[in-house]
Write an enzyme that holds these catalytic residues in place. Structure first.
Site, short mmCIF file in Angstrom:
data_model
loop_
_atom_site.label_atom_id
_atom_site.label_comp_id
_atom_site.label_asym_id
_atom_site.label_seq_id
_atom_site.Cartn_x
_atom_site.Cartn_y
_atom_site.Cartn_z
N SER A 139 0.86 -1.18 0.00
CA SER A 139 0.00 0.00 0.00
C SER A 139 0.90 1.23 0.00
O SER A 139 1.86 1.31 -0.75
CB SER A 139 -0.93 -0.04 1.21
OG SER A 139 -1.67 1.15 1.35
N TYR A 153 -4.56 8.36 -6.49
CA TYR A 153 -3.58 7.32 -6.18
C TYR A 153 -3.82 6.76 -4.78
O TYR A 153 -3.83 5.53 -4.59
CB TYR A 153 -2.16 7.90 -6.26
CG TYR A 153 -1.10 6.99 -5.68
CD1 TYR A 153 -0.69 5.86 -6.36
CD2 TYR A 153 -0.53 7.27 -4.44
CE1 TYR A 153 0.27 5.01 -5.80
CE2 TYR A 153 0.43 6.45 -3.89
CZ TYR A 153 0.83 5.32 -4.57
OH TYR A 153 1.77 4.49 -4.03
N LYS A 157 -4.76 2.82 -3.01
CA LYS A 157 -4.08 2.18 -1.89
C LYS A 157 -5.02 1.97 -0.70
O LYS A 157 -4.87 1.00 0.05
CB LYS A 157 -2.86 2.99 -1.49
CG LYS A 157 -1.79 3.05 -2.58
CD LYS A 157 -1.36 1.66 -3.04
CE LYS A 157 -0.23 1.69 -4.04
NZ LYS A 157 0.19 0.32 -4.43
#
Length: 286
Positions: A139, A153, A157
C-alpha cells in the site's frame, strides 16, 4: 545454505526497479528462491540479479489476467510451490481529484487494484492446495492518510488496505496469511517520470494546494527519508515471521501520520458523539 524446510519461494511483481528490485536482492541474499516478474526484457533483470541459481524471471503485465495465470504456473512448475506473493507493481498519479480524467483514473486502478487482484487470483489456488502461504500487498502512507494531490492514487491504496484486511480473515482458516505494508516516503524512483504520472489537466484554482504538492514532489525527489535497502530487509523478516501482522507501516513518517489521523478521528468522535450514537432505532439497547 538454508534447509528445504526454511527456504521460501517468493513471487514478486514489478521487480525491475524500486522496492521490487531491492526486495528481490534481499530475498536472494537471504538464501530464498525467487520468481521475479517484469513487463519486458527478462534477461536484463536476470543479469542484474547475477543470473542467480535460485532465480527465475518471467514476463508479466499484471493487467493481463491470462498472463498472470501463465506466470503463476511457471513459478509453481519451476520451484514446486509458491510461499510468498509480493504484489509490488504499481505507479503513482499526482493530480487533484477534479483534474484527473476518467481514463487517467481508470488506468491507475487498472494497475494498482485490478492488476493486484489478477495476480492474487492466479497465485492463491496454489497456496490453497499447499495449505500455506503469505500474500503481501504493498500500500502506501497515502493509503492510510489522504494527501493533497494524491487523492486518486491514495484511493487505490485505500482499496488495497481494505482488500487485504478482508483477505486476512478469509484466508486464515486455510493456513494462509495476508499483510498490507504501508511504506512512507522512501528514496526510490517513485517520484521520477518512470513511476509517477502527472495529469495533463492542471486547474489554476488548485495552484495553492495541488500545485504546491507538484513543486514539493519535484524538490524532495531522491531526498526522501526512507532507505529502500532497510525496507527490503524488513520484507525478508516479514516473509519469515511465524505469525505476520495484517498491517505493517514502514517509516517514522508513516507511523506519525497514522497516529495524527487516529487522534483527529477520536477528537471528531468526541465532538459528534451524540449525533453518531443517536441514529439507531429507539428499541435498540444503548
Amino acid at each position: 545454505m538454508k534447509s528445504i524446510n526454511t527456504q521460501k519461494v517468493w513471487f514478486i511483481t514489478g521487480a525491475s526497479r524500486g522496492f521490487g528490485l531491492e526486495i528481490s536482492k534481499a530475498v536472494l541474499a537471504a538464501g530464498d528462491k525467487l520468481v521475479a516478474t517484469v513487463r519486458s526484457k527478462p534477461e536484463d533483470l536476470a543479469a542484474q540479479l547475477g543470473n542467480h541459481e535460485n532465480l527465475a524471471v518471467v514476463t508479466l503485465d499484471i493487467t493481463n489476467e491470462e498472463q498472470a495465470k501463465v506466470a503463476a504456473k511457471q513459478a509453481n512448475d519451476t520451484f514446486g510451490r509458491i510461499d510468498i506473493l509480493v504484489n509490488n507493481a504499481g505507479y503513482g498519479l499526482l493530480s487533484g481529484v477534479e483534474e484527473a480524467t476518467a481514463q487517467e483514473v481508470k488506468n491507475n486502478y487498472e494497475v494498482n487494484v485490478f492488476g493486484l487482484l489478477n495476480v492474487t487470483r492466479a497465485i492463491l489456488p496454489y497456496m490453497r492446495v499447499q495449505g500455506s502461504g503469505h500474500v503481501i500487498n504493498i500500500s502506501s502512507i497515502g493509503g492510510l492518510f489522504g494527501y493533497v494531490g494524491w487523492g486518486i492514487y491514495g484511493s487505490t491504496k485505500f482499496a488495497v488496505e481494505g482488500i487485504t484486511e478482508a483477505m486476512a480473515q478469509e484466508l486464515a482458516p486455510l493456513g494462509i496469511y495476508a499483510t498490507v505494508v504501508a511504506p512512507g516516503f522512501f528514496r526510490t524512483e517513485f517520484l521520477d517520470h518512470s513511476s509517477l504520472v502527472k495529469t495533463s489537466n492542471e486547474i489554476n484554482d488548485y495552484s495553492a494546494t495541488v500545485g504546491e504538492m507538484r513543486s514539493f514532489a519535484a524538490a524532495v525527489n531522491k531526498k526522501q527519508p526512507g532507505d529502500p535497502v532497510k525496507l527490503a530487509e524488513a520484507f525478508v523478516k516479514l516473509g519469515h515471521a511465524e505469525k505476520p501482522p495484517v498491517h505493517l507501516p514502514l517509516g517514522k513518517d508513516t507511523l506519525a501520520k497514522f497516529r495524527e489521523k487516529t487522534a483527529a478521528f477520536e477528537q471528531e468522535i468526541s465532538e459528534w458523539h451524540d449525533v453518531i450514537t443517536g441514529t439507531d432505532h429507539d428499541d435498540v439497547a444503548a
